[in-house]
Design a protein around this motif. Sequence first.
Motif, PDB file in Angstrom:
ATOM      1  N   LEU A  37     -69.485  83.159   4.655  1.00  0.00           N
ATOM      2  CA  LEU A  37     -70.636  83.353   3.769  1.00  0.00           C
ATOM      3  C   LEU A  37     -70.173  84.231   2.606  1.00  0.00           C
ATOM      4  N   SER A  38     -70.371  83.736   1.390  1.00  0.00           N
ATOM      5  CA  SER A  38     -69.930  84.468   0.202  1.00  0.00           C
ATOM      6  C   SER A  38     -71.130  85.068  -0.532  1.00  0.00           C
ATOM      7  N   PHE A  39     -70.981  86.315  -0.954  1.00  0.00           N
ATOM      8  CA  PHE A  39     -72.000  86.994  -1.750  1.00  0.00           C
ATOM      9  C   PHE A  39     -71.403  87.455  -3.071  1.00  0.00           C
ATOM     10  N   PRO A  40     -72.226  87.419  -4.153  1.00  0.00           N
ATOM     11  CA  PRO A  40     -73.615  86.952  -4.228  1.00  0.00           C
ATOM     12  C   PRO A  40     -73.721  85.437  -4.064  1.00  0.00           C
ATOM     13  N   ARG A  41     -74.909  84.999  -3.642  1.00  0.00           N
ATOM     14  CA  ARG A  41     -75.187  83.562  -3.501  1.00  0.00           C
ATOM     15  C   ARG A  41     -75.930  83.117  -4.766  1.00  0.00           C
ATOM     16  N   TYR A  42     -75.172  82.941  -5.826  1.00  0.00           N
ATOM     17  CA  TYR A  42     -75.738  82.742  -7.167  1.00  0.00           C
ATOM     18  C   TYR A  42     -76.762  81.617  -7.249  1.00  0.00           C
ATOM     19  N   GLY A  43     -76.501  80.514  -6.597  1.00  0.00           N
ATOM     20  CA  GLY A  43     -77.401  79.374  -6.713  1.00  0.00           C
ATOM     21  C   GLY A  43     -78.401  79.241  -5.595  1.00  0.00           C
ATOM     22  N   ALA A  44     -78.413  80.197  -4.659  1.00  0.00           N
ATOM     23  CA  ALA A  44     -79.233  80.039  -3.459  1.00  0.00           C
ATOM     24  C   ALA A  44     -80.395  81.017  -3.352  1.00  0.00           C
ATOM     25  N   THR A  45     -80.370  82.109  -4.105  1.00  0.00           N
ATOM     26  CA  THR A  45     -81.418  83.133  -3.996  1.00  0.00           C
ATOM     27  C   THR A  45     -81.863  83.591  -5.384  1.00  0.00           C
ATOM     28  N   ILE A  46     -83.068  84.169  -5.433  1.00  0.00           N
ATOM     29  CA  ILE A  46     -83.543  84.756  -6.694  1.00  0.00           C
ATOM     30  C   ILE A  46     -82.634  85.920  -7.105  1.00  0.00           C
TER      31      ILE A  46
END
Length: 221
Positions: A37-46
């Motif tokens: 799991l990579s953070f930030p999740r640019y396209g998945a969360t506000i």
Amino acid sequence: MTGFLLAIEGGDGAGKATTAAEVAAQLNAAGRTATVLSFPRYGATIGGHVLGELLGSRLPHAASPKAAAVLYALDRLESADAIRGAAASHDVVVFDRYIASNMAYQAAQGAADDAADLMRWIAALETEQFALPAPDLSVYLDTPVDVAHGLILRKRKRSYTDEALDAYEADGGLQVRVRANYATMAAGGLLGRWATVPTISGGLLRTPTDIATEIVEMIAA
């Protein structure tokens, strides 16, 4: 939540994404289920979307360290179900950046005298207020800033910016302070167990396979 939570940490250009993928590949090849799991999740969360705008210098004004910290924490809060689901269905969840990244970067943008307090505030925000799980092991990829800068320039195009360097990567002084904050966290055991893995040996970059093998051995220990 049963899976082992492994956080791969380090400054920009340290090779976190490559290392995380190689660690997961080695674990899966050895018969242990692993996912990244990579953070930030640019396209998945506000939170991730706004962070992309921030790092791409498209927001109308700068964010304070605490405001930026809340955005990074929000990205993970919105990802809590994804974290729990991954941990429930895999032996190991490998994070490409996690809570310590927020602590290292935001504390590097304020006054040096406030860094320790800000890191503790962020840790409490994410693990207490937002009830996100602390990692079982955080691995700091120790990479000299000048080496990391050269590696950043070799990265593929990112989804959130057309520039070779985003707002954080372009600030060399910030990267030096981030590196110092990671060293402080690792030495003090903030968030739990830490290990420091150098990415340079004998003046040469270590291979992703070599680095990942060292980390996989830590998980088995």
